[in-house]
Structures are given as C-alpha cells and as structure tokens.
Design a protein around this motif. Structure first.
Motif, PDB file in Angstrom:
ATOM      1  N   LYS A 135       0.821  -1.105  -0.072  1.00  0.00           N
ATOM      2  CA  LYS A 135       0.300   0.010  -0.150  1.00  0.00           C
ATOM      3  C   LYS A 135       0.799   1.340   0.105  1.00  0.00           C
ATOM      4  O   LYS A 135       0.489   2.157  -0.874  1.00  0.00           O
ATOM      5  CB  LYS A 135      -0.973  -0.152   1.141  1.00  0.00           C
ATOM      6  N   THR A 136       1.791   1.146   0.907  1.00  0.00           N
ATOM      7  CA  THR A 136       2.989   2.462   0.768  1.00  0.00           C
ATOM      8  C   THR A 136       3.422   2.642  -0.589  1.00  0.00           C
ATOM      9  O   THR A 136       3.685   3.573  -1.069  1.00  0.00           O
ATOM     10  CB  THR A 136       3.894   2.076   2.139  1.00  0.00           C
ATOM     11  N   LEU A 137       3.908   1.469  -1.123  1.00  0.00           N
ATOM     12  CA  LEU A 137       4.591   1.578  -2.608  1.00  0.00           C
ATOM     13  C   LEU A 137       3.775   2.411  -3.404  1.00  0.00           C
ATOM     14  O   LEU A 137       4.114   3.056  -4.362  1.00  0.00           O
ATOM     15  CB  LEU A 137       4.947   0.146  -2.967  1.00  0.00           C
ATOM     16  N   ASN A 138       2.347   2.076  -3.406  1.00  0.00           N
ATOM     17  CA  ASN A 138       1.570   2.718  -4.412  1.00  0.00           C
ATOM     18  C   ASN A 138       1.418   4.094  -4.212  1.00  0.00           C
ATOM     19  O   ASN A 138       1.132   4.805  -5.391  1.00  0.00           O
ATOM     20  CB  ASN A 138      -0.017   1.973  -4.166  1.00  0.00           C
ATOM     21  N   ARG A 139       1.447   4.401  -3.136  1.00  0.00           N
ATOM     22  CA  ARG A 139       1.615   6.062  -2.903  1.00  0.00           C
ATOM     23  C   ARG A 139       3.055   6.755  -2.963  1.00  0.00           C
ATOM     24  O   ARG A 139       3.019   8.101  -2.810  1.00  0.00           O
ATOM     25  CB  ARG A 139       1.037   6.276  -1.475  1.00  0.00           C
ATOM     26  N   ALA A 140       3.965   6.018  -3.077  1.00  0.00           N
ATOM     27  CA  ALA A 140       5.168   6.411  -3.428  1.00  0.00           C
ATOM     28  C   ALA A 140       5.603   7.341  -4.647  1.00  0.00           C
ATOM     29  O   ALA A 140       4.959   7.213  -5.754  1.00  0.00           O
ATOM     30  CB  ALA A 140       6.328   5.167  -3.336  1.00  0.00           C
ATOM     31  N   PRO A 141       6.454   8.083  -4.371  1.00  0.00           N
ATOM     32  CA  PRO A 141       6.518   9.235  -5.793  1.00  0.00           C
ATOM     33  C   PRO A 141       7.464   8.273  -6.917  1.00  0.00           C
ATOM     34  O   PRO A 141       8.077   7.128  -6.747  1.00  0.00           O
ATOM     35  CB  PRO A 141       7.739  10.093  -5.370  1.00  0.00           C
ATOM     36  N   LEU A 198      11.840   8.939  -1.518  1.00  0.00           N
ATOM     37  CA  LEU A 198      12.579   8.060  -2.764  1.00  0.00           C
ATOM     38  C   LEU A 198      13.336   7.040  -2.196  1.00  0.00           C
ATOM     39  O   LEU A 198      13.559   5.828  -2.729  1.00  0.00           O
ATOM     40  CB  LEU A 198      13.192   8.816  -3.713  1.00  0.00           C
ATOM     41  N   ALA A 199      14.126   7.055  -1.432  1.00  0.00           N
ATOM     42  CA  ALA A 199      14.876   6.143  -0.511  1.00  0.00           C
ATOM     43  C   ALA A 199      14.297   5.139   0.038  1.00  0.00           C
ATOM     44  O   ALA A 199      14.512   3.940  -0.035  1.00  0.00           O
ATOM     45  CB  ALA A 199      15.952   6.857   0.487  1.00  0.00           C
ATOM     46  N   GLN A 200      13.556   5.700   0.988  1.00  0.00           N
ATOM     47  CA  GLN A 200      12.342   4.522   1.528  1.00  0.00           C
ATOM     48  C   GLN A 200      11.652   3.651   0.471  1.00  0.00           C
ATOM     49  O   GLN A 200      11.482   2.566   0.498  1.00  0.00           O
ATOM     50  CB  GLN A 200      11.297   5.396   2.136  1.00  0.00           C
ATOM     51  N   LYS A 201      11.229   4.240  -0.842  1.00  0.00           N
ATOM     52  CA  LYS A 201      10.647   3.588  -1.796  1.00  0.00           C
ATOM     53  C   LYS A 201      11.536   2.392  -2.360  1.00  0.00           C
ATOM     54  O   LYS A 201      11.207   1.343  -2.449  1.00  0.00           O
ATOM     55  CB  LYS A 201      10.232   4.521  -3.017  1.00  0.00           C
ATOM     56  N   GLN A 202      12.808   2.533  -2.528  1.00  0.00           N
ATOM     57  CA  GLN A 202      13.911   1.600  -2.939  1.00  0.00           C
ATOM     58  C   GLN A 202      14.054   0.511  -1.970  1.00  0.00           C
ATOM     59  O   GLN A 202      14.087  -0.709  -2.210  1.00  0.00           O
ATOM     60  CB  GLN A 202      15.110   2.313  -3.479  1.00  0.00           C
ATOM     61  N   TYR A 203      14.161   1.130  -0.693  1.00  0.00           N
ATOM     62  CA  TYR A 203      14.279  -0.081   0.450  1.00  0.00           C
ATOM     63  C   TYR A 203      12.858  -0.888   0.435  1.00  0.00           C
ATOM     64  O   TYR A 203      13.179  -2.321   0.480  1.00  0.00           O
ATOM     65  CB  TYR A 203      14.504   0.710   1.702  1.00  0.00           C
ATOM     66  N   ASP A 204      11.631  -0.274   0.427  1.00  0.00           N
ATOM     67  CA  ASP A 204      10.517  -1.127   0.676  1.00  0.00           C
ATOM     68  C   ASP A 204      10.563  -2.036  -0.891  1.00  0.00           C
ATOM     69  O   ASP A 204      10.013  -3.138  -0.620  1.00  0.00           O
ATOM     70  CB  ASP A 204       9.091   0.041   0.457  1.00  0.00           C
ATOM     71  N   GLU A 205      10.698  -1.646  -1.709  1.00  0.00           N
ATOM     72  CA  GLU A 205      10.828  -2.392  -3.086  1.00  0.00           C
ATOM     73  C   GLU A 205      11.716  -3.638  -2.911  1.00  0.00           C
ATOM     74  O   GLU A 205      11.385  -4.914  -3.231  1.00  0.00           O
ATOM     75  CB  GLU A 205      11.381  -1.864  -4.205  1.00  0.00           C
ATOM     76  N   SER A 206      12.837  -3.726  -2.218  1.00  0.00           N
ATOM     77  CA  SER A 206      13.632  -4.656  -2.045  1.00  0.00           C
ATOM     78  C   SER A 206      13.282  -5.642  -0.836  1.00  0.00           C
ATOM     79  O   SER A 206      13.108  -6.817  -0.910  1.00  0.00           O
ATOM     80  CB  SER A 206      15.112  -4.240  -1.599  1.00  0.00           C
ATOM     81  N   LEU A 207      12.500  -4.726   0.211  1.00  0.00           N
ATOM     82  CA  LEU A 207      11.907  -5.403   1.252  1.00  0.00           C
ATOM     83  C   LEU A 207      10.743  -6.506   0.865  1.00  0.00           C
ATOM     84  O   LEU A 207      10.712  -7.578   1.390  1.00  0.00           O
ATOM     85  CB  LEU A 207      11.662  -4.549   2.278  1.00  0.00           C
ATOM     86  N   ILE A 208       9.861  -5.957  -0.040  1.00  0.00           N
ATOM     87  CA  ILE A 208       8.869  -6.737  -0.519  1.00  0.00           C
ATOM     88  C   ILE A 208       9.286  -7.978  -1.331  1.00  0.00           C
ATOM     89  O   ILE A 208       8.500  -9.137  -1.119  1.00  0.00           O
ATOM     90  CB  ILE A 208       7.902  -5.825  -1.467  1.00  0.00           C
TER      91      ILE A 208
END
Length: 272
Positions: free
Chosen positions: A31-37, A79-89
């Motif tokens: 859900k967080t990733l869908n709201r990411a820039p 943007l940094a959090q987005k890349q972390y979340d993508e790898s975490l997912i």
C-alpha cells in the motif's frame, strides 16, 4: 531420561505466527509503495567533497537524473524509502513462500505416521516420536526416593494421594493435576558438581517435552529460610537453570500469600 529420538514438532505455531506477521507487513508495504513518488534516487558524492548529492531518475536510460537540493529532503527520503521497500517486498514474498512450503511439509506428519498404523503393526515398531499419552506414561513410570519426612511433620496430601510438606504445595500439585501436567515430587536431580538436588516439583510440558523445576519459597520472612532460598537460587544459576527457561519460582510470606490464579498463570505460560 530420553524416550524418543526426535521430540515432537513445535515449529508450526511459530511459523504460522511469523507468516501472519510477514503477510501483514507485506500488505502494508504494498500500500505504501502505491503512494510512493515516481522514479528512484541516485546518491553521488562530489570528488573531494564530504556532502552527498541527490538526483531523481525517472526515465529509463537516464544515468544522471535531476538534481534535488537539500530543501527537498522529504522527497529524497521518500525516494530512498521506496527503494528500500521494493527490495523488502521481494524478501518478504520469498520468506512467505518458503514458510508456506515448510508448513505443508511439517505439522504432525511424523507423529501421525505411527498413530495411524494399526495396533498390531505399532507393537513391532519403535517410533522416533511417541504419541503424547505414551510419552507421559513412560515419564510417569520413573521410580525414585524422595527426601524423608520428620516424624512430627504435619501430614499434607494432594488430591492424588502424594504426601507433600505444606498446604501451598498441595495447591500447586492439585492445580498441576487439574491441568493434566505430569509432575514428580522431590525427584532427585544430579548437579554438575555431583551433588544430588531434590526440587519441590519436576514438571513436564508434554507438548514440547521440556522439563521445568518448580520451587516454592513459602517462608521468605524468615531470615534463615530466605538465606537458604538465596543459596538455592545461586545453585540454580551455577547449573544453568535459569528462571523462565527451566525454572519456575513461586513465593510467599506471612503477609503476602500466593494464589491459585498465580499457579494457573505459570502453568499456562510454561507447561501447556
């Protein structure tokens, strides 16, 4: 005493809890990733400089990106959090799949293999893991000599007829019996220095096959008794018997009594 080559499987419950935790986090991160820039972050460091420079890359093939000044720190962080979340997912998804695979292969399959055989075949086999009732029967069949009672000692008996030393021990023993927790009263245990110790109760968690020493200190307002209790606790620690792992302790004084509720709580936490 060892009655089986392999203790029963106890990981399933932990795996199910872990799987639920991972799935909840995975759902949240998606859900967080869908709201990411849009785009991702490139971090560079000027030659000879100490400060980092940040760039937003949005186009495939763009190796440099658009410079982001420090005034846009919230965007940089997202943007940094987005890349972390993508790898975490990706990691979370792989771990959930691995747990699903393990759950499908685990559970009570080894125990059921023996339990589902006919009685005639069971008599010919020594299983690596025993059904609970057989394990308890063997555990309770042990014979031992407890500590002697003084001739003038008050006579206290549990509901099952075991002679104990106090009303408090009756309460503990009868509550253990009510919860079907097997126990041995004053069963001799050999310590690492060769001495023999007789704990109040040696209790069995049937599900895990773990044994717990249960000591009740009932006269802690007596200085001599309290000193003896402290020495006993030191003896436990020296023999790697730690509170909450292999050891349960209940206490009371003349003014502070313990209750059946407290005994029940310990049983539910450690022995079921």
């Amino acid at each position: 005493m060892i009655f089986e080559q392999l203790p029963p499987e106890t990981l399933t419950e932990q795996l199910q809890i872990r799987r639920e935790e991972l799935n909840q986090l995975l759902t949240s991160k998606l859900k967080t990733l869908n709201r990411a820039p849009k785009g991702h972050l490139r971090i560079a460091q000027a030659r000879g400089g100490r400060k980092h420079q940040y760039y937003k890359i949005t186009s495939r093939g763009d190796t440099k990106g658009t410079y982001l000044p420090h005034t846009q720190l919230p965007l940089i962080q997202r943007l940094a959090q987005k890349q972390y979340d993508e790898s975490l997912i990706k990691i979370l998804s792989r771990q959930v799949a691995a747990i699903d695979h393990l759950l499908a292969a685990s559970g009570s399959k080894i125990t059921d293999l023996y339990k589902n055989m006919c009685q005639a075949r069971r008599l010919l086999i020594t299983p690596v893991t025993l059904p609970d009732n057989q394990y308890v029967e063997l555990w309770k069949a042990a014979e031992w000599q407890g500590l002697p009672f003084a001739e003038d000692a008050p006579e206290y008996f549990t509901a099952s007829g075991v002679k104990v030393r106090s009303k408090s021990e009756i309460l503990i023993a009868d509550t253990l019996g009510r919860f079907n927790v097997p126990y041995r009263y004053e069963y001799p245990l050999e310590l690492k220095d060769g001495r023999t110790f007789h704990p109040d109760f040696l209790c069995l968690n049937v599900r895990t096959r773990c044994e717990y020493i249960w000591e009740h200190f009932g006269l802690l307002d007596d200085p001599a008794y309290a000193s003896h209790a402290a020495a006993k606790l030191l003896l436990f620690s020296e023999n790697k018997i730690f509170l909450g792992k292999k050891l349960i302790i209940t206490t009371e004084t003349a003014a502070v009594k313990f209750s059946s509720r407290q005994v029940e709580d310990f049983i539910k936490e450690f022995l079921l």
